[in-house]
Design a protein around this motif. Structure first.
Motif, PDB file in Angstrom:
ATOM      1  N   TYR A 274      50.679  22.591  -2.429  1.00  0.00           N
ATOM      2  CA  TYR A 274      51.910  22.611  -3.205  1.00  0.00           C
ATOM      3  C   TYR A 274      52.407  21.186  -3.439  1.00  0.00           C
ATOM      4  CZ  TYR A 274      51.640  27.481  -1.919  1.00  0.00           C
ATOM      5  OH  TYR A 274      51.193  28.760  -1.750  1.00  0.00           O
ATOM      6  N   PHE A 277      57.909  17.096  -3.036  1.00  0.00           N
ATOM      7  CA  PHE A 277      59.211  16.819  -3.643  1.00  0.00           C
ATOM      8  C   PHE A 277      60.283  16.837  -2.564  1.00  0.00           C
ATOM      9  CE2 PHE A 277      58.860  21.385  -3.546  1.00  0.00           C
ATOM     10  CZ  PHE A 277      60.145  21.852  -3.291  1.00  0.00           C
ATOM     11  N   GLU A 279      63.627  18.243  -1.265  1.00  0.00           N
ATOM     12  CA  GLU A 279      64.351  19.501  -1.466  1.00  0.00           C
ATOM     13  C   GLU A 279      65.831  19.281  -1.767  1.00  0.00           C
ATOM     14  OE1 GLU A 279      63.697  22.367   1.569  1.00  0.00           O
ATOM     15  OE2 GLU A 279      61.514  22.319   1.387  1.00  0.00           O
ATOM     16  N   MET A 282      65.192  17.389  -5.594  1.00  0.00           N
ATOM     17  CA  MET A 282      64.112  17.949  -6.407  1.00  0.00           C
ATOM     18  C   MET A 282      63.242  16.870  -7.046  1.00  0.00           C
ATOM     19  SD  MET A 282      64.747  20.970  -5.616  1.00  0.00           S
ATOM     20  CE  MET A 282      63.328  21.678  -6.425  1.00  0.00           C
ATOM     21  N   THR A 284      60.198  14.304  -7.191  1.00  0.00           N
ATOM     22  CA  THR A 284      58.873  14.217  -6.590  1.00  0.00           C
ATOM     23  C   THR A 284      58.667  12.825  -6.003  1.00  0.00           C
ATOM     24  OG1 THR A 284      57.770  13.411  -8.595  1.00  0.00           O
ATOM     25  CG2 THR A 284      58.036  15.812  -8.362  1.00  0.00           C
ATOM     26  N   TYR A 290      60.994  15.226 -11.743  1.00  0.00           N
ATOM     27  CA  TYR A 290      61.603  16.260 -10.914  1.00  0.00           C
ATOM     28  C   TYR A 290      60.886  17.597 -11.117  1.00  0.00           C
ATOM     29  CZ  TYR A 290      65.510  12.934 -10.668  1.00  0.00           C
ATOM     30  OH  TYR A 290      66.294  11.815 -10.475  1.00  0.00           O
ATOM     31  N   LEU A 291      61.083  18.497 -10.156  1.00  0.00           N
ATOM     32  CA  LEU A 291      60.577  19.862 -10.256  1.00  0.00           C
ATOM     33  C   LEU A 291      61.748  20.827 -10.312  1.00  0.00           C
ATOM     34  CD1 LEU A 291      57.709  19.887  -7.574  1.00  0.00           C
ATOM     35  CD2 LEU A 291      57.556  19.275  -9.991  1.00  0.00           C
ATOM     36  N   ALA A 296      58.347  24.807  -7.658  1.00  0.00           N
ATOM     37  CA  ALA A 296      58.773  24.239  -6.382  1.00  0.00           C
ATOM     38  C   ALA A 296      58.972  25.305  -5.306  1.00  0.00           C
ATOM     39  CB  ALA A 296      60.080  23.461  -6.575  1.00  0.00           C
ATOM     40  N   SER A 297      58.427  26.491  -5.530  1.00  0.00           N
ATOM     41  CA  SER A 297      58.677  27.595  -4.597  1.00  0.00           C
ATOM     42  C   SER A 297      57.806  27.567  -3.360  1.00  0.00           C
ATOM     43  CB  SER A 297      58.468  28.938  -5.313  1.00  0.00           C
ATOM     44  OG  SER A 297      57.108  29.095  -5.668  1.00  0.00           O
ATOM     45  N   ARG A 298      56.746  26.751  -3.378  1.00  0.00           N
ATOM     46  CA  ARG A 298      55.819  26.591  -2.269  1.00  0.00           C
ATOM     47  C   ARG A 298      55.004  27.853  -2.013  1.00  0.00           C
ATOM     48  NH1 ARG A 298      56.742  21.664  -0.083  1.00  0.00           N
ATOM     49  NH2 ARG A 298      58.873  20.846  -0.092  1.00  0.00           N
ATOM     50  N   HIS A 312      68.347  24.500  -9.028  1.00  0.00           N
ATOM     51  CA  HIS A 312      67.641  23.225  -8.969  1.00  0.00           C
ATOM     52  C   HIS A 312      68.219  22.225  -9.962  1.00  0.00           C
ATOM     53  CE1 HIS A 312      63.817  25.266  -7.159  1.00  0.00           C
ATOM     54  NE2 HIS A 312      64.806  25.151  -6.303  1.00  0.00           N
TER      55      HIS A 312
END
Length: 325
Positions: A274, A277, A279, A282, A284, A290-291, A296-298, A312
């Motif tokens: 994954y 980033f 948290e 957000m 990277t 950014y995500l 970005a849910s992993r 986000h």
């Protein structure tokens, strides 16, 4: 080259939410989408209902009213379309971004429209909100390339009277099995887990278990599919290897981010595969990129993630604002 303060790649719910938040700090981002607005939702099963209640899917302070407790796919399409229109989000649809390269105090973003014509932009900030839906987790087994195999389920009608194998045990697999059984398909659910997934909707599971106990749906726990043939599939599990009749396979095994695209931009990948980033912001490992949303849910890539992914944009806007200050 077209110059923008910020570009958002992806016009899903979380990309649209991010656009609204950037508007609130004085930016007017361009949102680029390679298909249509909220494409992933448009590809959901025709009669799907969300797990979440409508208030948990709202963006831009626009109320989401529905006819029942859980919103339908059609209601969600209408809601997000209206939200984009009311906030006058600049959406450039049917354009695919191919690369993002650092240049001076920003990024050169290159892509092409649906006719293959090149497009080029310069942006100080780039928000990647591309989701997972274009990248299903493949099985890597013989026969997966056959036309009878699909990683998506839209509706049950084409499968009337057919032997259908569903691979997976998530909500999407359970919902598909129930729809297929109702139209007379002969359904076998093949799940590598030892028991039902804890994520199954609590109001759906009892009805599904009843269908299994009645023999209307075949449930094979601790089994995997090892090969797919024209008229059958090979499965392996606690009772050994079996060959069962089959007309169609729905491999509902989930999705993953476009790792190649992310790594080409300089975003690193964690050991689990994954993207890296922060948290809190957000952002990277590449400053300015950014995500947002499911990318970005992993671990969980489904509609439930809209609940948290819609926020986000707040984090991104706050971080960009702090940089500007």
């Amino acid at each position: 080259m077209q110059k923008e303060e910020a570009i958002i790649i992806g016009a899903g719910p979380c990309g649209l939410a991010a656009a609204i938040e950037l508007q609130r700090i004085g930016l007017n981002p361009l949102t680029i989408e390679k298909r249509n607005i909220v494409y992933s939702i448009s590809q959901y099963p025709t009669y799907m209902q969300f797990f979440s209640t409508p208030d948990r899917l709202e963006i831009g302070d626009i109320p989401f009213t529905t006819a029942s407790e859980k919103p339908s796919r059609l209601e969600a399409l209408h809601y997000y379309r209206v939200a984009a229109q009311r906030h006058q989000i600049r959406v450039q649809a049917y354009e695919t971004i191919k690369s993002i390269e650092r240049e001076d105090d920003g990024f050169v973003v290159k892509g092409e429209n649906r006719f293959g014509e090149p497009r080029s932009y310069f942006a100080r900030y780039v928000i990647i909100a591309t989701g997972y839906f274009d990248n299903p987790n493949v099985l890597g087994i013989p026969g997966e390339e056959l036309d009878k195999v699909s990683h998506f389920f839209r509706e049950s009608h084409p499968y009337v009277g057919m032997h259908v194998a569903i691979i997976g045990g998530s909500n999407s697999a359970i919902d598909a099995a129930l729809e297929l059984e109702r139209v007379g398909a002969k359904v076998t659910v093949i799940y590598r887990g030892e028991s039902y997934s804890s994520s199954i909707k609590p109001w759906v599971r009892p009805g599904f278990e009843k269908k299994v106990s009645q023999g209307l749906i075949q449930m094979r726990f601790s089994y995997t599919v090892t090969a797919i043939g024209n008229n059958d599939i090979t499965i392996q599990g606690p009772e050994g290897v079996e060959l069962i009749p089959n007309d169609f396979v729905l491999a509902l095994t989930g999705f993953h981010p476009d790792r190649n695209f992310l790594t080409q931009t300089g975003v690193t990948m964690e050991a689990e595969g994954y993207p890296t980033f922060n948290e809190t912001t957000m952002e990277t490992n590449v400053p300015g990129i950014y995500l947002a949303g499911v990318v970005a849910s992993r671990h969980e890539a489904n509609e439930i993630f809209i609940e948290s992914g819609r926020y986000h944009g707040n984090k991104i806007a706050d971080h960009i604002m702090s940089k500007r200050d």
